[in-house]
Scaffold this motif. Structure first.
Motif, PDB file in Angstrom:
ATOM      1  N   GLY A  17       0.781  -1.224   0.000  1.00  0.00           N
ATOM      2  CA  GLY A  17       0.000   0.000   0.000  1.00  0.00           C
ATOM      3  C   GLY A  17       0.815   1.276   0.000  1.00  0.00           C
ATOM      4  N   GLN A  18       2.141   1.149  -0.058  1.00  0.00           N
ATOM      5  CA  GLN A  18       3.006   2.327   0.011  1.00  0.00           C
ATOM      6  C   GLN A  18       3.695   2.600  -1.322  1.00  0.00           C
ATOM      7  N   GLU A  19       3.869   3.873  -1.623  1.00  0.00           N
ATOM      8  CA  GLU A  19       4.728   4.244  -2.746  1.00  0.00           C
ATOM      9  C   GLU A  19       6.163   4.005  -2.319  1.00  0.00           C
ATOM     10  N   ILE A  20       6.896   3.253  -3.132  1.00  0.00           N
ATOM     11  CA  ILE A  20       8.278   2.946  -2.761  1.00  0.00           C
ATOM     12  C   ILE A  20       9.315   3.592  -3.669  1.00  0.00           C
ATOM     13  N   ALA A  21       8.882   4.106  -4.823  1.00  0.00           N
ATOM     14  CA  ALA A  21       9.871   4.675  -5.735  1.00  0.00           C
ATOM     15  C   ALA A  21       9.235   5.686  -6.676  1.00  0.00           C
ATOM     16  N   VAL A  22      10.067   6.635  -7.068  1.00  0.00           N
ATOM     17  CA  VAL A  22       9.732   7.577  -8.134  1.00  0.00           C
ATOM     18  C   VAL A  22      10.927   7.560  -9.075  1.00  0.00           C
ATOM     19  N   GLY A  23      10.682   7.189 -10.319  1.00  0.00           N
ATOM     20  CA  GLY A  23      11.775   7.045 -11.275  1.00  0.00           C
ATOM     21  C   GLY A  23      12.254   8.352 -11.854  1.00  0.00           C
ATOM     22  N   ASP A  24      13.242   8.235 -12.711  1.00  0.00           N
ATOM     23  CA  ASP A  24      13.789   9.379 -13.432  1.00  0.00           C
ATOM     24  C   ASP A  24      12.903   9.691 -14.634  1.00  0.00           C
ATOM     25  N   TRP A  25      13.016  10.908 -15.113  1.00  0.00           N
ATOM     26  CA  TRP A  25      12.264  11.332 -16.292  1.00  0.00           C
ATOM     27  C   TRP A  25      12.851  10.695 -17.548  1.00  0.00           C
ATOM     28  N   VAL A  26      11.964  10.289 -18.452  1.00  0.00           N
ATOM     29  CA  VAL A  26      12.340   9.692 -19.739  1.00  0.00           C
ATOM     30  C   VAL A  26      11.582  10.435 -20.837  1.00  0.00           C
ATOM     31  N   HIS A  65       1.275   7.371 -28.540  1.00  0.00           N
ATOM     32  CA  HIS A  65       0.239   6.350 -28.414  1.00  0.00           C
ATOM     33  C   HIS A  65       0.063   6.029 -26.927  1.00  0.00           C
ATOM     34  N   GLY A  66      -1.170   5.863 -26.503  1.00  0.00           N
ATOM     35  CA  GLY A  66      -1.403   5.449 -25.117  1.00  0.00           C
ATOM     36  C   GLY A  66      -0.712   4.132 -24.818  1.00  0.00           C
ATOM     37  N   LEU A  67      -0.744   3.211 -25.791  1.00  0.00           N
ATOM     38  CA  LEU A  67      -0.101   1.913 -25.564  1.00  0.00           C
ATOM     39  C   LEU A  67       1.420   2.020 -25.530  1.00  0.00           C
ATOM     40  N   LEU A  68       1.981   3.015 -26.213  1.00  0.00           N
ATOM     41  CA  LEU A  68       3.422   3.257 -26.078  1.00  0.00           C
ATOM     42  C   LEU A  68       3.740   3.674 -24.651  1.00  0.00           C
ATOM     43  N   THR A  69       2.977   4.609 -24.131  1.00  0.00           N
ATOM     44  CA  THR A  69       3.210   5.063 -22.766  1.00  0.00           C
ATOM     45  C   THR A  69       3.047   3.902 -21.788  1.00  0.00           C
ATOM     46  N   LEU A  70       2.019   3.074 -21.984  1.00  0.00           N
ATOM     47  CA  LEU A  70       1.832   1.900 -21.132  1.00  0.00           C
ATOM     48  C   LEU A  70       3.008   0.942 -21.257  1.00  0.00           C
ATOM     49  N   SER A  71       3.515   0.738 -22.465  1.00  0.00           N
ATOM     50  CA  SER A  71       4.619  -0.207 -22.650  1.00  0.00           C
ATOM     51  C   SER A  71       5.897   0.253 -21.965  1.00  0.00           C
ATOM     52  N   LEU A  72       6.035   1.546 -21.736  1.00  0.00           N
ATOM     53  CA  LEU A  72       7.213   2.063 -21.028  1.00  0.00           C
ATOM     54  C   LEU A  72       7.222   1.661 -19.560  1.00  0.00           C
ATOM     55  N   ILE A  73       6.107   1.136 -19.069  1.00  0.00           N
ATOM     56  CA  ILE A  73       6.000   0.755 -17.664  1.00  0.00           C
ATOM     57  C   ILE A  73       7.097  -0.219 -17.262  1.00  0.00           C
ATOM     58  N   VAL A  74       7.462  -1.123 -18.159  1.00  0.00           N
ATOM     59  CA  VAL A  74       8.504  -2.110 -17.851  1.00  0.00           C
ATOM     60  C   VAL A  74       9.815  -1.407 -17.531  1.00  0.00           C
ATOM     61  N   ALA A  75      10.286  -0.586 -18.455  1.00  0.00           N
ATOM     62  CA  ALA A  75      11.559   0.105 -18.259  1.00  0.00           C
ATOM     63  C   ALA A  75      11.497   1.092 -17.101  1.00  0.00           C
ATOM     64  N   GLN A  78      11.561  -0.916 -13.808  1.00  0.00           N
ATOM     65  CA  GLN A  78      12.879  -1.528 -13.616  1.00  0.00           C
ATOM     66  C   GLN A  78      13.936  -0.491 -13.282  1.00  0.00           C
ATOM     67  N   GLN A  79      13.796   0.701 -13.805  1.00  0.00           N
ATOM     68  CA  GLN A  79      14.726   1.790 -13.498  1.00  0.00           C
ATOM     69  C   GLN A  79      14.538   2.270 -12.056  1.00  0.00           C
ATOM     70  N   ALA A  80      13.297   2.224 -11.579  1.00  0.00           N
ATOM     71  CA  ALA A  80      12.983   2.792 -10.271  1.00  0.00           C
ATOM     72  C   ALA A  80      13.149   1.817  -9.108  1.00  0.00           C
ATOM     73  N   VAL A  81      12.965   0.511  -9.360  1.00  0.00           N
ATOM     74  CA  VAL A  81      12.991  -0.480  -8.282  1.00  0.00           C
ATOM     75  C   VAL A  81      13.911  -1.634  -8.660  1.00  0.00           C
ATOM     76  N   VAL A  82      14.875  -1.920  -7.796  1.00  0.00           N
ATOM     77  CA  VAL A  82      15.762  -3.072  -7.969  1.00  0.00           C
ATOM     78  C   VAL A  82      15.575  -3.975  -6.759  1.00  0.00           C
ATOM     79  N   ILE A  83      15.370  -5.271  -7.019  1.00  0.00           N
ATOM     80  CA  ILE A  83      15.197  -6.234  -5.937  1.00  0.00           C
ATOM     81  C   ILE A  83      16.279  -7.301  -6.067  1.00  0.00           C
ATOM     82  N   ASP A  84      17.127  -7.419  -5.056  1.00  0.00           N
ATOM     83  CA  ASP A  84      18.188  -8.416  -5.075  1.00  0.00           C
ATOM     84  C   ASP A  84      17.611  -9.826  -5.177  1.00  0.00           C
ATOM     85  N   GLY A  85      18.320 -10.678  -5.891  1.00  0.00           N
ATOM     86  CA  GLY A  85      17.952 -12.078  -5.975  1.00  0.00           C
ATOM     87  C   GLY A  85      16.937 -12.410  -7.050  1.00  0.00           C
TER      88      GLY A  85
END
Length: 154
Positions: A17-26, A65-75, A78-85
């Motif tokens: 339920g918590q915000e854990i990250a805010v990524g860099d601008w792309v 495209h809205g779907l382009l913006t949605l597809s950027l969600i992966v990158a 991944q840029q904003a949150v790193v989980i070891d293991g």
């Protein structure tokens, strides 16, 4: 803003339920929009024809495209949150995807990432629902709001 670094998938439970990250601008530039149009065969003028979009669209210019913006969600996540293991992430799907505002071509976007859910799956992975808001720099409404479900494999 720095990347959020968690030492394990188990640490996600502490952030439900918590915000854990805010990524860099792309930047979502015209070349990226054109390549997406080519990849998806979606060449609608509102994305590619700056002169026509300036004259005829309600946005005053071309938009991503809205779907382009949605597809950027992966990158963006991944840029904003790193989980070891975590050795592999598999896209499981989306819930509640919305596009509250357009992204003008050339604008910058970033992700705000919260943990909606995290639970062990039967296959040994951790199923996580990321609550992601993709915001546009200077915008008053988000560009995308989505619950993104992924499986994280250790």
């Amino acid at each position: 803003m720095p990347t959020t670094h968690l030492d394990s998938t188990a640490a996600l439970a502490q952030h439900l339920g918590q915000e854990i990250a805010v990524g860099d601008w792309v930047e979502v530039g015209p070349e990226r929009v054109r390549r997406f149009a080519d990849a998806t065969d979606d060449h609608q003028w509102i994305h590619l024809d700056a002169e026509r979009a300036a004259a005829e669209s309600p946005y005053g210019g071309t938009i991503a495209h809205g779907l382009l913006t949605l597809s950027l969600i992966v990158a963006l996540v991944q840029q904003a949150v790193v989980i070891d293991g975590v050795r592999m992430t598999v896209n499981y799907g989306f819930d509640k995807v919305r596009f509250p505002s357009a992204v003008p071509v050339g604008a910058r976007v970033r992700a705000r990432v919260a943990v909606g859910a995290a639970e062990a799956a039967k296959d040994g992975s951790m199923q996580v629902t990321w609550r992601v808001t993709i915001e546009r720099e200077g915008g008053d409404k988000p560009a995308v709001v989505a619950d993104w479900i992924v499986r994280l494999y250790a």
